[in-house]
Design a protein around this motif. Structure first.
Motif, PDB file in Angstrom:
ATOM      1  N   UNK A 669      11.802   1.549   6.183  1.00  0.00           N
ATOM      2  CA  UNK A 669      10.549   0.907   5.771  1.00  0.00           C
ATOM      3  C   UNK A 669      10.315   1.179   4.291  1.00  0.00           C
ATOM      4  N   UNK A 670       9.756   0.163   3.598  1.00  0.00           N
ATOM      5  CA  UNK A 670       9.458   0.315   2.174  1.00  0.00           C
ATOM      6  C   UNK A 670       7.964   0.170   1.941  1.00  0.00           C
ATOM      7  N   UNK A 671       7.387   1.221   1.354  1.00  0.00           N
ATOM      8  CA  UNK A 671       5.982   1.202   0.960  1.00  0.00           C
ATOM      9  C   UNK A 671       5.922   0.921  -0.532  1.00  0.00           C
ATOM     10  N   UNK A 672       5.098  -0.064  -0.921  1.00  0.00           N
ATOM     11  CA  UNK A 672       5.017  -0.443  -2.332  1.00  0.00           C
ATOM     12  C   UNK A 672       3.553  -0.485  -2.750  1.00  0.00           C
ATOM     13  N   UNK A 673       3.241   0.216  -3.853  1.00  0.00           N
ATOM     14  CA  UNK A 673       1.861   0.298  -4.350  1.00  0.00           C
ATOM     15  C   UNK A 673       1.839  -0.187  -5.796  1.00  0.00           C
ATOM     16  N   UNK A 674       1.053  -1.223  -6.056  1.00  0.00           N
ATOM     17  CA  UNK A 674       0.873  -1.742  -7.411  1.00  0.00           C
ATOM     18  C   UNK A 674      -0.451  -1.229  -7.960  1.00  0.00           C
ATOM     19  N   UNK A 675      -0.399  -0.629  -9.150  1.00  0.00           N
ATOM     20  CA  UNK A 675      -1.630  -0.122  -9.751  1.00  0.00           C
ATOM     21  C   UNK A 675      -1.565  -0.284 -11.265  1.00  0.00           C
ATOM     22  N   UNK A 676      -2.728  -0.202 -11.876  1.00  0.00           N
ATOM     23  CA  UNK A 676      -2.840  -0.355 -13.330  1.00  0.00           C
ATOM     24  C   UNK A 676      -3.561   0.857 -13.893  1.00  0.00           C
ATOM     25  N   UNK A 677      -3.006   1.421 -14.976  1.00  0.00           N
ATOM     26  CA  UNK A 677      -3.629   2.585 -15.601  1.00  0.00           C
ATOM     27  C   UNK A 677      -4.857   2.163 -16.390  1.00  0.00           C
TER      28      UNK A 677
END
Length: 748
Positions: A669-677
């Motif tokens: 399984x692949x967990x992917x988190x997109x975030x911006x500083x």
């Protein structure tokens, strides 16, 4: 005409005195025996000469007093090739009956002996006889015939000088080469823990190196004349290698002997003095080793690929020494000099991983008194948890996903910060068993014990009739933990107690060098974390990142235009199994910077559950948390491309995200988190700082970082070796410890 000599009395006693029993003496004795005389030989003159009828004194250097010669006895002094002494004797004994005989020459025959005996035994009034014998032919030495000597040609003379020059300048190379080879073999044997073999190589290498130094004075002077330090550097490298190996052998022996005394509970005052002396010697040897290893690291050429592994080993040794030195400076506090201390031991099973290292299956009390380990007592966690009466509210994830309404010591390692877990464990132990007054704590994972067992060949546990080693340790531990298990059973506690006792008893047979390295590896990889109430000692532990603390993401005060990124992935296995034994993780961070200087990050983790659907494996039910910089903006979270909406998000010291993942056996399984500083790059020079923390007890994971730059932003520098391709910076590493990355960028 030959003389006939007769001895009128039968069996007369004759004394022959001579310092040397040479050919003349043998001939004289032989002739005397023909006349039925008892012949006695002596190298010195007896005190009483009256026992002998006839006395022959040969080549006496000093003239004896007349009173020493008894009256009525026949005395003869014989001087061979000493005419001057014979004449002096004639003059000195002129009024006595003593006969003086002088012989000049070397070839004395029987005829000469007959003449001598006739004169000695005759009634003649003559007191002096001199005769001459032939001399041995002298060996003539031929004089130098200088007329035959010819000056060699210029070509031969030049060739001779050239060969002599080469010999004087190259004779040192064979012994120097041999010493270098033997020193390398000594170091290699030391690295392989074969210390007796290392010592032999070192001794022979030292002899060869000493010879090389003695015959290298001429070439060393020549090199210095031409301002070249190459030869001096080669000799200096060998010298420092010799000292380093010698001190290292001595160091490992002192460490082993010191540990034996520390582990001895009934230690005498003399043994304590010896221990303190050994510790002082260890400190001095470490200083010497550090100095020499540092010099070797600088002088060994980096261009030679064959030396790369040696330089790498030296760098690792320097790192180990840099950690040992400050701890040794505080050894009095650590080992409770003139006092008593109790340390709390927490044994965490990281195959059932929790944020603070793992499920706490056992704990122990380590009691130290004045440099001596007084006692180690191991408890099963249910010994304590079974006595908790009061309700303690658990973390939300434990009550929600584990279905546990109360909080116990076994689940207390639920913070990624060890200091918080230590405080919680102390609270439980005080409430459950009344244990207080701890001076610090160690959390030790299953992996750490496995590392440490690598310093031992095999341990025998007589209570269980089992042989335990690094390879079978986990399976044996798991077997005795789960076999006929019920809360309050003592099998696991007894197994760990027996193992601990076996480790302590067999410590003298373990490799002290490998034991130190494995212990450091456990600390570096956060398989052991520790905390001490002594602030001075704890400050040192914090500086090495050995205390299991969360790091506050912040740039250095003197760095301008700095953006801090922080990533701390945290697993909590709430599946009541040991699935982490079969789970592998790989991490990936993609940093995309837009032309305005904003950073858009995508952090992904791939979980691979390779277990079967049976215990100790099964579904990996993971309450996953991710710590990011405060005020980071979460854009999307997906699992295998499917959007996740059910997650917890908090924003205090960190941006915290929490969600439940379930990875079935034999699935990925692949967990992917997109975030911006929150920040962005300014015009001009900027610094991007990334702090990547590793969870206590987590296995090492592959980590890939990719940074994508727009056209108006260029790379200036970085503190890691990256692949720079067009507008991308790519870096692959293994997350075995906390890491900090710096990237200098310039924005136009």
């Amino acid at each position: 005409m030959s003389q006939i000599t007769e001895i009128t009395e039968e069996k007369s006693t004759v004394l022959v005195v001579s310092k040397k029993d040479h050919q003349f003496v043998q001939l004289l004795k032989h002739e005397l025996k023909k006349y039925k005389a008892d012949v006695f030989f002596s190298p010195t003159i007896p005190r009483d000469l009256s026992k002998f009828e006839y006395c022959f004194l040969i080549n006496e250097e000093r003239l004896l007093k007349k009173s020493l010669f008894p009256a009525g006895k026949k005395m003869a002094l014989i001087f061979i090739n000493n005419f001057h002494q014979a004449r002096a004797a004639v003059k000195y004994y002129q009024d006595s009956s003593i006969k003086i005989i002088s012989i000049t020459g070397d070839k004395i025959t029987q005829n000469h002996i007959d003449k001598l005996l006739w004169f000695a035994f005759s009634q003649t009034k003559e007191s002096f006889l001199h005769f001459t014998a032939p001399k041995n032919a002298a060996i003539k030495k031929s004089a130098w015939n200088f007329s035959k000597f010819r000056m060699p040609s210029k070509k031969k003379l030049f060739l001779f000088v050239f060969i002599l020059f080469l010999f004087l300048h190259l004779a040192f190379i064979p012994p120097l080469f041999v010493s270098s080879f033997l020193f390398y073999q000594a170091a290699d044997s030391f690295k392989g823990n074969n210390f007796s073999k290392s010592e032999k190589f070192l001794d022979f290498g030292g002899i060869s190196f000493s010879l090389a130094k003695k015959i290298s004075s001429v070439p060393r002077s020549t090199f210095l004349f031409f301002s070249s330090t190459l030869l001096e550097d080669v000799f200096d490298i060998n010298e420092k290698a010799y000292i380093t190996i010698q001190k290292s052998l001595k160091l490992q022996e002192n460490i082993k002997e010191a540990m034996i005394i520390i582990l001895k509970p009934d230690r005498t005052s003399e043994e304590k003095k010896l221990l303190l002396l050994r510790i002082d010697t260890i400190k001095k040897d470490i200083d010497s080793i550090e100095e020499n290893v540092s010099s070797l690291t600088q002088k060994l050429p980096s261009q030679l690929s064959s030396l790369q592994n040696i330089k790498k080993d030296l760098t690792l040794s320097l790192d180990l020494i840099s950690r040992l030195k400050p701890i040794l400076q505080n050894i009095d506090s650590l080992l409770a000099k003139n006092s008593e201390k109790t340390y709390l031991l927490l044994f965490a099973n990281n195959m059932e991983l929790r944020p603070g290292g793992g499920f706490i299956g056992s704990f122990g009390l380590l009691q130290i008194k004045d440099y001596s380990i007084e006692k180690i007592k191991i408890y099963d966690v249910y010994d304590a948890d079974g006595q908790l009466i009061a309700h303690v509210e658990p973390p939300a994830a434990i009550s929600k996903y584990l279905g546990q309404p109360h909080w116990f010591l076994r689940d207390s390692a639920f913070s990624p910060d060890f200091l918080e877990n230590y405080a919680q464990a102390k609270y439980f132990l005080e409430k459950e068993m009344g244990f207080t007054n701890f001076s610090g704590s160690f959390l030790i994972t299953t992996s750490a014990i496995q590392y440490i067992l690598g310093a031992f060949d095999e341990l025998y546990l007589p209570d269980f009739k089992e042989k335990v080693n690094q390879k079978n340790f986990y399976l044996k531990t798991q077997y005795y933990s789960e076999k006929n298990f019920f809360p309050g059973s003592i099998q696991k506690k007894n197994f760990l107690s027996s193992l601990t006792q076996s480790i302590l008893l067999d410590l003298k047979n373990a490799s002290s060098v490998k034991l130190t390295k494995e212990f450091k590896k456990s600390l570096d990889e956060k398989q052991i974390v520790m905390y001490f109430d002594d602030p001075k000692l704890q400050k040192i532990i914090d500086s090495f990142y050995w205390s299991g603390r969360t790091i506050k993401p912040a740039c250095a005060p003197d760095v301008e235009n700095c953006i801090t990124d922080y990533i701390f992935p945290i697993d909590a296995n709430l599946g009541i199994n040991k699935a982490n034994f079969f789970v592998n993780r790989s991490l990936d961070l993609k940093i995309k910077i837009d032309p305005q200087g904003r950073l858009h990050n995508t952090f992904s983790i791939v979980f691979n559950n390779d277990s079967q659907d049976v215990f100790p494996g099964g579904t990996y039910r993971n309450y996953f948390q991710l710590y990011l910089p405060r005020n980071s903006l979460i854009k999307t979270i997906t699992i295998d491309g499917v959007l996740v909406e059910d997650f917890i998000e908090e924003n205090d010291q960190y941006k915290k995200i929490g969600l439940l993942l379930e990875i079935k056996p034999k699935t990925i399984a692949e967990l992917k988190i997109n975030y911006e500083l929150a920040g962005y790059l300014q015009k001009g020079k900027n610094v991007y700082q990334l702090i990547m923390q590793k969870q206590i007890g987590a296995s090492n994971s592959d980590f890939v970082m990719r940074e994508i730059l727009p056209d108006n932003i260029r790379l200036l520098n970085q503190n890691f070796s990256a692949l720079v391709r067009n507008d991308q910076i790519i870096y692959n590493t293994n997350l075995s410890a906390d890491k900090i990355f710096f990237v200098e960028l310039i924005k136009e």
